[in-house]
Design a protein around this motif. Sequence first.
Motif: not given
Length: 187
Positions: A28-35, A77-86
């Motif tokens: 699985l690859i998050d849609k917001n990984v650097h292209p 993420n590639t847009f600079g957003e920070i998410h808590d992935h815990s």
Amino acid sequence: MLDEGTAAAEAMNLAQRSYKGSSEAVFLIDKNVHPQTLAVIATRAKPRGIVLEVFDASSHDALPTKDFFGALVQYPNTFGEIHDHSELAARVHDRGALLIAATDLLALTVLKPPGEWGADVAVGSAQRFGVPMGFGGPHAGFMAVHRGLERALPGRLIGESIDVDGNPGLRLTLQTREQHIRRDKAT
């Protein structure tokens, strides 16, 4: 590692080698990984027969019902957003898979480190610290793993380069002592 994309692809391979489930499992690859990271992973996955599936790591219903051996998120993420992935990390681990975080070392001076929220592997680029370009690759990449995965790290990476006369040449970019001493444990 050669760069972030290469490190992420090696982390995918590490996750597949470590997985104890179905051989039909996907990555699985998050849609917001650097292209550019996604492009390197796709190139590396194809000859190995690894099926990639893009998902939305920020969605609570993001994980597929089918088996997967690993998931990659970008932090930030590639847009600079920070998410808590815990929470995502816990759900990935419940399925017997590994969570890989492609991260920015400079951002980690102020953000919670991936290992503290559940990532098993962290990869990225050291270019942010001013590592000079060149020497056979775009810039230095890194890969870190939590305890228990050290022996699954790639033991030898061989890169192809071109010498000053334009001739192709191979070079060892990383090798551990186990490659020469304990060949039965080499990766």
